[in-house]
Design a protein around this motif. Structure first.
Motif, PDB file in Angstrom:
ATOM      1  N   PHE A 158       0.720  -1.153   0.105  1.00  0.00           N
ATOM      2  CA  PHE A 158       0.053   0.155   0.013  1.00  0.00           C
ATOM      3  C   PHE A 158       0.700   1.268   0.132  1.00  0.00           C
ATOM      4  O   PHE A 158       1.995   1.276   0.581  1.00  0.00           O
ATOM      5  CB  PHE A 158      -0.835   0.030   1.312  1.00  0.00           C
ATOM      6  N   ASN A 159       0.519   2.172  -0.640  1.00  0.00           N
ATOM      7  CA  ASN A 159       1.175   3.546  -0.529  1.00  0.00           C
ATOM      8  C   ASN A 159       0.610   4.288   0.752  1.00  0.00           C
ATOM      9  O   ASN A 159      -0.317   3.839   1.525  1.00  0.00           O
ATOM     10  CB  ASN A 159       0.776   4.479  -1.955  1.00  0.00           C
ATOM     11  N   SER A 160       0.894   5.560   1.017  1.00  0.00           N
ATOM     12  CA  SER A 160       0.682   6.429   2.248  1.00  0.00           C
ATOM     13  C   SER A 160      -0.628   6.645   2.303  1.00  0.00           C
ATOM     14  O   SER A 160      -1.517   7.072   3.206  1.00  0.00           O
ATOM     15  CB  SER A 160       1.706   7.699   2.335  1.00  0.00           C
ATOM     16  N   ALA A 161      -1.683   6.565   1.054  1.00  0.00           N
ATOM     17  CA  ALA A 161      -3.102   7.201   0.804  1.00  0.00           C
ATOM     18  C   ALA A 161      -3.793   5.792   1.247  1.00  0.00           C
ATOM     19  O   ALA A 161      -4.991   5.802   0.886  1.00  0.00           O
ATOM     20  CB  ALA A 161      -3.271   7.677  -0.478  1.00  0.00           C
ATOM     21  N   ASN A 162      -3.057   4.635   1.332  1.00  0.00           N
ATOM     22  CA  ASN A 162      -3.660   3.408   1.833  1.00  0.00           C
ATOM     23  C   ASN A 162      -4.380   2.808   0.575  1.00  0.00           C
ATOM     24  O   ASN A 162      -5.347   2.043   0.710  1.00  0.00           O
ATOM     25  CB  ASN A 162      -4.796   3.495   2.722  1.00  0.00           C
ATOM     26  N   GLU A 163      -3.806   3.065  -0.616  1.00  0.00           N
ATOM     27  CA  GLU A 163      -4.235   2.599  -1.883  1.00  0.00           C
ATOM     28  C   GLU A 163      -3.495   1.182  -2.115  1.00  0.00           C
ATOM     29  O   GLU A 163      -2.121   1.153  -1.850  1.00  0.00           O
ATOM     30  CB  GLU A 163      -3.980   3.485  -3.080  1.00  0.00           C
ATOM     31  N   GLN A 164      -4.055   0.216  -2.341  1.00  0.00           N
ATOM     32  CA  GLN A 164      -3.422  -1.025  -2.767  1.00  0.00           C
ATOM     33  C   GLN A 164      -2.534  -0.885  -3.943  1.00  0.00           C
ATOM     34  O   GLN A 164      -3.084  -0.600  -5.239  1.00  0.00           O
ATOM     35  CB  GLN A 164      -4.182  -2.126  -2.780  1.00  0.00           C
ATOM     36  N   LEU A 165      -1.285  -1.101  -4.017  1.00  0.00           N
ATOM     37  CA  LEU A 165      -0.394  -1.105  -5.184  1.00  0.00           C
ATOM     38  C   LEU A 165      -0.216  -2.295  -5.959  1.00  0.00           C
ATOM     39  O   LEU A 165      -0.357  -2.272  -7.060  1.00  0.00           O
ATOM     40  CB  LEU A 165       1.186  -0.488  -5.112  1.00  0.00           C
ATOM     41  N   GLU A 166      -0.066  -3.400  -4.988  1.00  0.00           N
ATOM     42  CA  GLU A 166       0.283  -4.865  -5.589  1.00  0.00           C
ATOM     43  C   GLU A 166      -0.150  -5.599  -4.422  1.00  0.00           C
ATOM     44  O   GLU A 166      -0.021  -5.561  -3.365  1.00  0.00           O
ATOM     45  CB  GLU A 166       1.533  -4.944  -6.308  1.00  0.00           C
ATOM     46  N   THR A 167      -0.366  -6.989  -5.020  1.00  0.00           N
ATOM     47  CA  THR A 167      -0.426  -8.102  -4.119  1.00  0.00           C
ATOM     48  C   THR A 167      -0.126  -9.431  -4.565  1.00  0.00           C
ATOM     49  O   THR A 167      -0.169  -9.593  -5.821  1.00  0.00           O
ATOM     50  CB  THR A 167      -2.102  -8.123  -3.371  1.00  0.00           C
ATOM     51  N   THR A 168       0.304 -10.386  -3.819  1.00  0.00           N
ATOM     52  CA  THR A 168       0.514 -11.721  -4.317  1.00  0.00           C
ATOM     53  C   THR A 168      -0.649 -12.641  -3.874  1.00  0.00           C
ATOM     54  O   THR A 168      -0.710 -13.920  -4.213  1.00  0.00           O
ATOM     55  CB  THR A 168       1.707 -12.346  -3.631  1.00  0.00           C
ATOM     56  N   ARG A 169      -1.661 -12.136  -3.249  1.00  0.00           N
ATOM     57  CA  ARG A 169      -2.747 -13.025  -2.657  1.00  0.00           C
ATOM     58  C   ARG A 169      -3.516 -13.642  -3.488  1.00  0.00           C
ATOM     59  O   ARG A 169      -4.353 -14.440  -3.255  1.00  0.00           O
ATOM     60  CB  ARG A 169      -3.516 -12.326  -1.487  1.00  0.00           C
ATOM     61  N   ASP A 170      -3.659 -13.210  -4.864  1.00  0.00           N
ATOM     62  CA  ASP A 170      -4.234 -13.781  -5.988  1.00  0.00           C
ATOM     63  C   ASP A 170      -3.518 -14.643  -6.757  1.00  0.00           C
ATOM     64  O   ASP A 170      -3.994 -15.354  -7.635  1.00  0.00           O
ATOM     65  CB  ASP A 170      -5.172 -12.647  -6.782  1.00  0.00           C
ATOM     66  N   GLY A 171      -2.480 -15.217  -6.429  1.00  0.00           N
ATOM     67  CA  GLY A 171      -1.486 -15.855  -6.932  1.00  0.00           C
ATOM     68  C   GLY A 171      -0.466 -16.611  -6.004  1.00  0.00           C
ATOM     69  O   GLY A 171      -0.915 -16.985  -4.916  1.00  0.00           O
ATOM     70  N   GLU A 172       0.630 -17.178  -6.683  1.00  0.00           N
ATOM     71  CA  GLU A 172       1.676 -17.843  -5.929  1.00  0.00           C
ATOM     72  C   GLU A 172       2.270 -16.805  -4.943  1.00  0.00           C
ATOM     73  O   GLU A 172       2.440 -15.676  -5.200  1.00  0.00           O
ATOM     74  CB  GLU A 172       2.530 -18.387  -6.848  1.00  0.00           C
ATOM     75  N   PRO A 173       2.751 -17.235  -3.838  1.00  0.00           N
ATOM     76  CA  PRO A 173       3.484 -16.434  -2.933  1.00  0.00           C
ATOM     77  C   PRO A 173       4.919 -16.059  -3.518  1.00  0.00           C
ATOM     78  O   PRO A 173       5.207 -16.984  -4.296  1.00  0.00           O
ATOM     79  CB  PRO A 173       3.789 -17.236  -1.539  1.00  0.00           C
ATOM     80  N   THR A 174       5.593 -15.231  -2.937  1.00  0.00           N
ATOM     81  CA  THR A 174       6.892 -14.878  -3.400  1.00  0.00           C
ATOM     82  C   THR A 174       7.890 -15.598  -2.521  1.00  0.00           C
ATOM     83  O   THR A 174       7.784 -15.813  -1.486  1.00  0.00           O
ATOM     84  CB  THR A 174       6.966 -13.342  -3.178  1.00  0.00           C
ATOM     85  N   LEU A 175       8.966 -15.959  -3.252  1.00  0.00           N
ATOM     86  CA  LEU A 175       9.906 -16.783  -2.527  1.00  0.00           C
ATOM     87  C   LEU A 175      11.253 -15.764  -2.646  1.00  0.00           C
ATOM     88  O   LEU A 175      11.509 -15.186  -3.667  1.00  0.00           O
ATOM     89  CB  LEU A 175      10.465 -18.053  -3.252  1.00  0.00           C
ATOM     90  N   PHE A 176      12.028 -15.986  -1.548  1.00  0.00           N
ATOM     91  CA  PHE A 176      13.329 -15.326  -1.475  1.00  0.00           C
ATOM     92  C   PHE A 176      14.168 -15.941  -0.560  1.00  0.00           C
ATOM     93  O   PHE A 176      13.891 -16.619   0.487  1.00  0.00           O
ATOM     94  CB  PHE A 176      13.290 -13.786  -1.200  1.00  0.00           C
ATOM     95  N   LEU A 177      15.707 -15.816  -0.835  1.00  0.00           N
ATOM     96  CA  LEU A 177      16.706 -16.265  -0.099  1.00  0.00           C
ATOM     97  C   LEU A 177      17.068 -15.151   0.968  1.00  0.00           C
ATOM     98  O   LEU A 177      17.431 -14.233   0.667  1.00  0.00           O
ATOM     99  CB  LEU A 177      17.525 -16.934  -0.955  1.00  0.00           C
ATOM    100  N   VAL A 178      17.117 -15.454   2.232  1.00  0.00           N
ATOM    101  CA  VAL A 178      17.567 -14.759   3.170  1.00  0.00           C
ATOM    102  C   VAL A 178      18.995 -14.279   3.093  1.00  0.00           C
ATOM    103  O   VAL A 178      19.675 -15.377   3.068  1.00  0.00           O
ATOM    104  CB  VAL A 178      17.184 -15.069   4.546  1.00  0.00           C
ATOM    105  N   GLY A 179      19.395 -13.065   3.067  1.00  0.00           N
ATOM    106  CA  GLY A 179      20.674 -12.730   2.894  1.00  0.00           C
ATOM    107  C   GLY A 179      21.287 -12.594   1.571  1.00  0.00           C
ATOM    108  O   GLY A 179      22.402 -12.169   1.426  1.00  0.00           O
ATOM    109  N   ALA A 180      20.625 -12.647   0.398  1.00  0.00           N
ATOM    110  CA  ALA A 180      21.095 -12.586  -0.874  1.00  0.00           C
ATOM    111  C   ALA A 180      20.695 -11.278  -1.583  1.00  0.00           C
ATOM    112  O   ALA A 180      20.584 -11.279  -2.842  1.00  0.00           O
ATOM    113  CB  ALA A 180      20.395 -13.622  -1.812  1.00  0.00           C
ATOM    114  N   ASP A 181      19.940 -10.331  -0.796  1.00  0.00           N
ATOM    115  CA  ASP A 181      19.546  -8.939  -1.290  1.00  0.00           C
ATOM    116  C   ASP A 181      18.694  -9.066  -2.425  1.00  0.00           C
ATOM    117  O   ASP A 181      18.760  -8.432  -3.594  1.00  0.00           O
ATOM    118  CB  ASP A 181      20.741  -8.348  -2.216  1.00  0.00           C
ATOM    119  N   ASN A 182      17.532 -10.013  -2.394  1.00  0.00           N
ATOM    120  CA  ASN A 182      16.681 -10.371  -3.086  1.00  0.00           C
ATOM    121  C   ASN A 182      15.332  -9.467  -2.810  1.00  0.00           C
ATOM    122  O   ASN A 182      14.358  -9.325  -3.646  1.00  0.00           O
ATOM    123  CB  ASN A 182      16.136 -11.901  -3.219  1.00  0.00           C
TER     124      ASN A 182
END
Length: 165
Positions: A21-45
């Motif tokens: 969300f931005n500061s006006a509480n407008e939703q900018l993007e979401t992953t909730r309608d698809g696959e979750p995001t994956l990331f490797l901790v410590g790899a600057d992802n």
């Protein structure tokens, strides 16, 4: 695959859903309608401030991360504008002001916003599209597991929601 008692720490692969969300509480993007995001901790992802907020969390944890612009995508820098040859953006189709494009730079692939389109050149803004904005992430941790040797060597998570080779 996931041990619900595992806490997020270095070299763990984290699967998470988020809504941005931005500061006006407008939703900018979401992953909730698809696959979750994956990331490797410590790899600057992901943003360092987002990764830091996730440390020590576990599967099932839901939380909010509020970030001031400087901790998110940085402050706007009015000097981060450039004029490039239109030939570098031919793959983007018909360009128009406000359009987000990806360009290859000496610092790697960058996101830019088209400011003005000329016959032979394009004026672009190299600030991240969310630069200068306070943002909020609503996050839910879906899975946590150890990163594989390949993932650690490559510097990113593999599989659905991660990077594919």
């Amino acid at each position: 695959m996931s041990d619900s008692s595992e806490k997020i720490s270095a070299n763990k692969v984290v699967s998470f859903h988020y809504t941005l969300f931005n500061s006006a509480n407008e939703q900018l993007e979401t992953t909730r309608d698809g696959e979750p995001t994956l990331f490797l901790v410590g790899a600057d992802n992901v943003l360092p401030s987002v990764e830091q907020a996730m440390m020590g969390k576990a599967v099932g944890d839901s939380f909010t991360i509020n970030l001031a612009a400087v901790m998110a995508y940085g402050l706007r820098d009015e000097n981060k504008k450039d004029r490039i040859s239109a030939k570098y953006l031919k793959h983007e189709g018909k360009l128009k002001p406000g359009q987000i494009v990806r360009i290859d730079t000496e610092q790697g692939r960058r996101t830019a916003t088209v400011i003005k389109v000329g016959k032979f050149s394009v004026d672009i803004d190299l600030n991240h599209p969310l630069a200068g904005q306070d943002i909020r992430f609503d996050v839910e941790i879906m899975a946590v597991r150890d990163g594989t040797q390949d993932e650690i060597a490559h510097g990113h998570a593999h599989g659905v929601g991660g990077h594919h080779h």
